[in-house]
Design an enzyme around this catalytic site. Structure first.
Site, PDB file in Angstrom:
ATOM      1  N   HIS A 190      43.782  46.663  43.264  1.00 47.83           N
ATOM      2  CA  HIS A 190      43.976  45.173  43.334  1.00 47.83           C
ATOM      3  C   HIS A 190      43.927  44.804  45.061  1.00 47.83           C
ATOM      4  CE1 HIS A 190      45.893  41.489  43.047  1.00 47.83           C
ATOM      5  NE2 HIS A 190      46.630  41.584  44.274  1.00 47.83           N
ATOM      6  N   HIS A 212      42.228  36.159  46.189  1.00 50.52           N
ATOM      7  CA  HIS A 212      42.658  36.571  44.738  1.00 50.52           C
ATOM      8  C   HIS A 212      41.582  36.200  43.753  1.00 50.52           C
ATOM      9  CE1 HIS A 212      45.939  38.334  46.647  1.00 50.52           C
ATOM     10  NE2 HIS A 212      46.330  38.793  45.560  1.00 50.52           N
ATOM     11  N   ARG A 231      69.777  37.981  26.943  1.00 45.92           N
ATOM     12  CA  ARG A 231      69.512  36.406  27.322  1.00 45.92           C
ATOM     13  C   ARG A 231      69.621  36.447  28.951  1.00 45.92           C
ATOM     14  NH1 ARG A 231      72.008  35.328  22.556  1.00 45.92           N
ATOM     15  NH2 ARG A 231      70.403  34.767  21.025  1.00 45.92           N
ATOM     16  N   ASN A 235      47.121  32.783  46.991  1.00 47.24           N
ATOM     17  CA  ASN A 235      45.983  33.181  46.071  1.00 47.24           C
ATOM     18  C   ASN A 235      44.896  33.614  47.146  1.00 47.24           C
ATOM     19  OD1 ASN A 235      47.350  33.405  44.018  1.00 47.24           O
ATOM     20  ND2 ASN A 235      46.943  31.113  43.354  1.00 47.24           N
ATOM     21  N   ARG A 273      52.435  27.141  47.046  1.00 43.95           N
ATOM     22  CA  ARG A 273      52.468  28.735  46.679  1.00 43.95           C
ATOM     23  C   ARG A 273      50.964  29.341  46.434  1.00 43.95           C
ATOM     24  NH1 ARG A 273      57.084  32.017  43.224  1.00 43.95           N
ATOM     25  NH2 ARG A 273      55.871  33.996  43.585  1.00 43.95           N
ATOM     26  N   LYS A 278      55.971  35.183  53.013  1.00 44.58           N
ATOM     27  CA  LYS A 278      56.027  34.950  51.646  1.00 44.58           C
ATOM     28  C   LYS A 278      57.155  34.160  51.128  1.00 44.58           C
ATOM     29  CE  LYS A 278      55.347  36.639  46.690  1.00 44.58           C
ATOM     30  NZ  LYS A 278      54.984  37.562  45.957  1.00 44.58           N
ATOM     31  N   GLU A 324      47.413  43.030  51.329  1.00 42.71           N
ATOM     32  CA  GLU A 324      48.267  41.837  51.228  1.00 42.71           C
ATOM     33  C   GLU A 324      48.999  41.499  52.547  1.00 42.71           C
ATOM     34  OE1 GLU A 324      48.433  40.223  48.537  1.00 42.71           O
ATOM     35  OE2 GLU A 324      47.962  41.707  46.902  1.00 42.71           O
ATOM     36  N   LYS A 379      58.673  36.601  40.626  1.00 40.35           N
ATOM     37  CA  LYS A 379      58.066  36.575  39.482  1.00 40.35           C
ATOM     38  C   LYS A 379      58.110  38.081  38.714  1.00 40.35           C
ATOM     39  CE  LYS A 379      53.821  33.899  40.640  1.00 40.35           C
ATOM     40  NZ  LYS A 379      52.511  34.003  40.779  1.00 40.35           N
ATOM     41  N   HIS A 398      40.677  39.123  41.462  1.00 37.58           N
ATOM     42  CA  HIS A 398      41.063  39.443  40.009  1.00 37.58           C
ATOM     43  C   HIS A 398      39.636  39.606  39.417  1.00 37.58           C
ATOM     44  CE1 HIS A 398      45.009  37.185  40.437  1.00 37.58           C
ATOM     45  NE2 HIS A 398      45.188  38.601  40.733  1.00 37.58           N
ATOM     46  N   GLU A 453      55.130  27.605  41.890  1.00 38.60           N
ATOM     47  CA  GLU A 453      53.743  27.484  42.060  1.00 38.60           C
ATOM     48  C   GLU A 453      53.140  26.089  41.866  1.00 38.60           C
ATOM     49  OE1 GLU A 453      50.127  30.395  40.749  1.00 38.60           O
ATOM     50  OE2 GLU A 453      51.967  31.009  41.330  1.00 38.60           O
TER      51      GLU A 453
END
Ligand code: NAD
Ligand code: ZN
Length: 364
Positions: free
Chosen positions: A266, A250, A123, A247, A243, A229, A187, A145, A254, A239
């Site tokens: 990427h 992206h 948990r 992107n 946030r 960031k 990035e 994340k 993607h 997000e």
């Protein structure tokens, strides 16, 4: 350098990020203090262990023979539930309890899997990150994340779980292949466009220093990117809105990754995505031509692709974007650069306009 990140939510509430070219030597002591008697289990990307295991021993870090170190083959195809289960079972068998903690040593794949495992193991237990790729140092280890992939798509399962502490040392990057360094640079360039013109100029002027892994130059770009960031994430942990500026590049990126079967990595895909965003912005009369040209030149300097591959049709990119989870309802929403150092979110992008921009960017 120390960045304190205070975030709302359940514990651990704060991630402390230590960035420096002397950080490696401080990890063992810092971890002991932070653990407050908990047992730490170190999970290493096996490839990184092979390069750095001897150094780890010199630093007094635990070794696999002692049962507190788990090596695993970190690769994108391995970033899946099966690896989480593998790790969890190894942990149980090694005696890890709810009073244990995990330390991830490796790139973004390792960080994402270990963070995910930590968030659900008994948990939830604390975890620490020691990112060893530029991408992990400037991006994936910051923000909390975690995730794994499904055959249906990347990062479809995941949680938010802040690492208790992140230790960033640019010296890891000495052994990082150039192509991997480039993925992280994309990035960094993204961060600069979003909100740091000074970082942009530094990257423009220090290509050589960065490529030869000069620790001071690396430190400069890593701290600036982490700070950006952190600032963004702090403003919007989940997000809900702001946030999304992260992107930039992206949406198209993607789609290109997916359509090339991940042949396009990427960062490389994001580079093309940023150029598409710049193209849209130019059409809408926002980004000055000079800034868009500088972006293309900088990507070229880093040997990033600057065109949509010839075998990818603009229409296929649009279909892939339509299917993406980051789409909001039926609207195409885009983060667009206004200039270097400023972006804006637009939700009024026309599919035809995007199709034209992509056709223009396509390899002849
Ligand atoms: N959680 C987030 O917010 C977030 C953000 C961005 C990306 N990501 C995830 O990060 C992953 C990509 O991260 P990555 O690029 O670090 O990939 P990675 O972990 O696969 O590392 C890339 C390659 O570099 C090798 N490597 C790592 N450190 C090294 C070193 N110091 N020297 C030599 N080789 C080294 C690895 O073995 C691997 O082959 C993706 O799965 C992506 O989804 C997550
Ligand atoms: Zn990215």
């Amino acid at each position: 350098m120390k960045i304190d990140l205070s975030l709302p939510g359940s514990p651990p509430r704060t991630s402390e990020i230590s960035i420096g070219d002397d950080v490696l030597e401080t990890i063992a002591g810092g971890l002991e203090d932070a653990l407050r008697g908990r047992a730490a289990y170190w999970i290493w990307d096996e490839a990184v262990w092979n390069l750095w295991g001897r150094r780890a021993a010199e630093l007094g870090w635990p070794e696999p023979a002692g049962g507190r170190v788990i090596l695993f083959a970190a690769s994108e195809p391995n970033k899946r539930m099966a690896s989480v289960e593998f790790l969890a079972r190894r942990l149980v068998n090694a005696g890890a309890t709810r009073d244990s903690a995990l330390v991830a040593v490796g790139g973004g794949v390792t960080g994402d899997i270990v963070g995910f495992a930590a968030s659900i193991y008994m948990r939830g237990i604390p975890h620490f990150q020691v990112p060893t790729t530029l991408l992990a140092q400037v991006d994936s280890s910051v923000g909390g994340k975690t995730g794994v992939d499904l055959p249906e798509g990347k990062n479809l399962l995941g949680t938010f779980h802040q690492p208790t502490r992140v230790w960033v040392d640019p010296r890891w990057l000495v052994t990082l292949p150039e192509a991997e360094l480039r993925q992280g640079m994309a990035e960094v360039i993204k961060s600069a466009i979003i909100g740091d013109e000074v970082l942009w100029k530094f990257v423009e002027n220090n290509g050589q220093n960065l490529r030869r892994r000069d620790p001071e130059a690396l430190l400069r770009i890593i701290s600036a990117s982490c700070l950006l960031k952190t600032r963004v994430v702090e403003a919007d942990e989940k997000e809900a809105g702001y946030r999304r500026v992260l992107n930039l590049g992206h949406t198209v990126g993607h789609a290109l990754e997916k359509l090339t079967g991940y042949r396009l990595k990427h960062g490389d895909a994001v580079a093309v995505g940023m150029l598409a965003a710049a193209g849209l912005s130019r059409r809408m009369g926002m980004m000055p031509a000079g800034d868009a040209e500088r972006l293309e030149r900088l990507c070229e300097q880093w040997a990033m692709p600057v065109r949509v591959p010839a075998d990818i049709r603009p229409e296929a990119v649009i279909d892939a974007i339509r299917a993406d989870k980051k789409r909001i309802g039926d609207r195409l929403h885009f983060i667009l650069p206004v200039r270097i150092g400023e972006v804006v979110e637009r939700t009024d992008i026309d599919y035809d306009e995007l199709r034209d921009v992509l056709a223009h960017l396509r390899e002849k």
